[in-house]
Write a protein that holds these residues in place. Sequence first.
Motif, PDB file in Angstrom:
ATOM      1  N   ILE A 414       0.846  -1.192   0.000  1.00 29.67           N
ATOM      2  CA  ILE A 414       0.000   0.000   0.000  1.00 29.67           C
ATOM      3  C   ILE A 414       0.884   1.245   0.000  1.00 29.67           C
ATOM      4  CG2 ILE A 414      -2.018  -1.046   1.084  1.00 29.67           C
ATOM      5  CD1 ILE A 414      -1.134   0.098   3.752  1.00 29.67           C
ATOM      6  N   CYS A 428      -5.788  -1.575  10.398  1.00 31.27           N
ATOM      7  CA  CYS A 428      -6.452  -1.110   9.187  1.00 31.27           C
ATOM      8  C   CYS A 428      -5.846   0.225   8.772  1.00 31.27           C
ATOM      9  CB  CYS A 428      -7.960  -0.949   9.396  1.00 31.27           C
ATOM     10  SG  CYS A 428      -8.849  -2.507   9.685  1.00 31.27           S
ATOM     11  N   SER A 432      -4.756   5.542  -0.745  1.00 30.42           N
ATOM     12  CA  SER A 432      -5.307   5.943  -2.047  1.00 30.42           C
ATOM     13  C   SER A 432      -6.828   5.910  -2.047  1.00 30.42           C
ATOM     14  CB  SER A 432      -4.761   5.041  -3.163  1.00 30.42           C
ATOM     15  OG  SER A 432      -3.352   5.107  -3.200  1.00 30.42           O
ATOM     16  N   GLU A 434      -8.801   3.946  -0.450  1.00 28.91           N
ATOM     17  CA  GLU A 434      -9.379   2.628  -0.251  1.00 28.91           C
ATOM     18  C   GLU A 434      -9.053   2.135   1.166  1.00 28.91           C
ATOM     19  OE1 GLU A 434     -11.284   1.267  -2.440  1.00 28.91           O
ATOM     20  OE2 GLU A 434     -10.784   2.253  -4.332  1.00 28.91           O
ATOM     21  N   TYR A 436      -7.993  -0.837   3.776  1.00 25.65           N
ATOM     22  CA  TYR A 436      -7.252  -2.098   3.826  1.00 25.65           C
ATOM     23  C   TYR A 436      -7.134  -2.542   5.283  1.00 25.65           C
ATOM     24  CZ  TYR A 436      -5.713  -1.103  -0.963  1.00 25.65           C
ATOM     25  OH  TYR A 436      -5.669  -0.843  -2.304  1.00 25.65           O
ATOM     26  N   THR A 448      -5.218  -6.301   2.960  1.00 27.97           N
ATOM     27  CA  THR A 448      -6.262  -6.825   2.085  1.00 27.97           C
ATOM     28  C   THR A 448      -7.353  -5.766   1.930  1.00 27.97           C
ATOM     29  OG1 THR A 448      -5.837  -9.104   2.797  1.00 27.97           O
ATOM     30  CG2 THR A 448      -7.971  -8.647   1.784  1.00 27.97           C
ATOM     31  N   LYS A 449      -7.709  -5.468   0.716  1.00 28.04           N
ATOM     32  CA  LYS A 449      -8.680  -4.410   0.434  1.00 28.04           C
ATOM     33  C   LYS A 449     -10.059  -4.792   0.957  1.00 28.04           C
ATOM     34  CE  LYS A 449     -10.548  -1.626  -3.369  1.00 28.04           C
ATOM     35  NZ  LYS A 449     -10.504  -1.393  -4.832  1.00 28.04           N
ATOM     36  N   PRO A 451     -13.808  -4.812   0.566  1.00 33.83           N
ATOM     37  CA  PRO A 451     -14.679  -4.642  -0.608  1.00 33.83           C
ATOM     38  C   PRO A 451     -15.905  -3.798  -0.281  1.00 33.83           C
ATOM     39  CG  PRO A 451     -15.057  -6.795   0.383  1.00 33.83           C
ATOM     40  CD  PRO A 451     -13.914  -6.167   1.146  1.00 33.83           C
ATOM     41  N   SER A 454     -15.507   2.838  -1.074  1.00 32.84           N
ATOM     42  CA  SER A 454     -14.460   3.607  -1.739  1.00 32.84           C
ATOM     43  C   SER A 454     -14.536   5.046  -1.244  1.00 32.84           C
ATOM     44  CB  SER A 454     -14.612   3.534  -3.260  1.00 32.84           C
ATOM     45  OG  SER A 454     -15.894   4.022  -3.648  1.00 32.84           O
TER      46      SER A 454
END
Length: 483
Positions: A414, A428, A432, A434, A436, A448-449, A451, A454
């Motif tokens: 990241i 966490c 950018s 997002e 993670y 890990t993104k 889901p 955004s």
Amino acid sequence: MAQLEIGSSFAGYHVLDKLGSGGMGAVYLVEHPHLLRREALKIISLSVSDNTEFHQRFVNEARTVAMLNHPGIVAIHHYGVTDDAPWFTMTYVDGTDLTHGGLPDTDVATIATRASAALDYAHRHQVIHRDIKPANIICTREPDGSIDQVVLLDFGIAKLADSTRMTATHAFIGTLAYAAPEIIDGHPAGPASDQYSLACTIYELLTGRAPFDAPTPSAMMAALLAKPAPPISTLRPDLAALDPIFERALAKDPTQRYPDCAALAGELTTVLAASSGQGPAADSVPLTSGTFGASVAASPVPDAPAPGLIDGNAPTVESRDRSPHRRRNWLLAAAALIVVAVLAVAATVWATHRSDSSPVDAVAAPSFTDISVGVFVSCAIRDREAYCWGQNDHGQLGDGSNSNQTTPTKVVGITDVTDISASGSSVCAVASGEAYCWGTLDNIRTPTKVPGISDVTDISTNGSSFCAIAGSFLYCWGTNTEG
């Protein structure tokens, strides 16, 4: 069960008083016939010992336990079978057990640390207690009220961890409210089941009640096997930081618990000290400054060897030089605080030495924008890169490994990081725009993104629950037992 009269003799001992009785037998204060010292004599209930096979198992187990030599384990002096009644004598400890409760959190931390050391010692010698509970832990105190000794009783029903034949077939030995689920399910006892019982005991000392309660034995067994233990924060909201610790120590699967009792006690005492606002203990390991934080400069002082012989006229004495086996967690928190101080000093020096006539970017000083300090892991953002250090058993450092680090390690995968949150075994970050996350009990070693969201601007975790601000909405996920 044999009932002894005060003033009578039994197995050559003079009976002075009755100290108590329970499901496994009765305990009497007796005087040794030759040494004239006071000892505690326990007679095992005939309801579980009225056969020759049990007598032999008892003698074998008593012989094994008598070989234990630790200041936190009551010493066994003599044992035998008289009039079909198995019995053993032990050092008489003039203290009080923990059934009355009402202890300050600092005392609970001390008890947890010393009881853990005693249990781990027994486990290293392949002996399992099987019945850890408040009634089987005795404390003595100094004149000023501070704890002097913490001694575990009733190893007389312990057994060798690798010799299940020494326990009566299909017999349940222990106290149901503190019994580990695997024991209820018919599996052999082990170090993890003692750890579970110790966690139940500590839970009760902190809250006044055991984790599970039910009106009937069958309902209790069903709860132990199927229901998660209520978070301790439901009874003491001020101890919410302990929720993930008890969640792990009281896991249904014994492989998910701590590697030993000292690990449980280490994390517990660290959080209790932070909750009470107290500093580290006087015998804590010193720190030496390191790059971007701190590193451990010395190892904990090893346990002093237990004495070869124990004076039967005095309670078991615990060495005051005895240190907990793990101090790592509070050291990591201290390291994080040092980082904060370093950042503040660096910023001040940079600001005070820059003249107004100099360009703003004349000095390429690193830019620190965020820091998050957890009990087990700490993280910071420097030049929009994430760095973490501390405990890494669940991959919470985000470097792709499970290796602990005492100095900051760059989080992989990241960039353009603007926010970070570390707590428990979870971390966490916002990168950018997002979200993670990594770590957690799922052992996710790299970011890990998350889901479904955004345009994220802020994120926070308490170790088991997660929340983020994305756009104009607030999103939360994770543990939801309290709604």
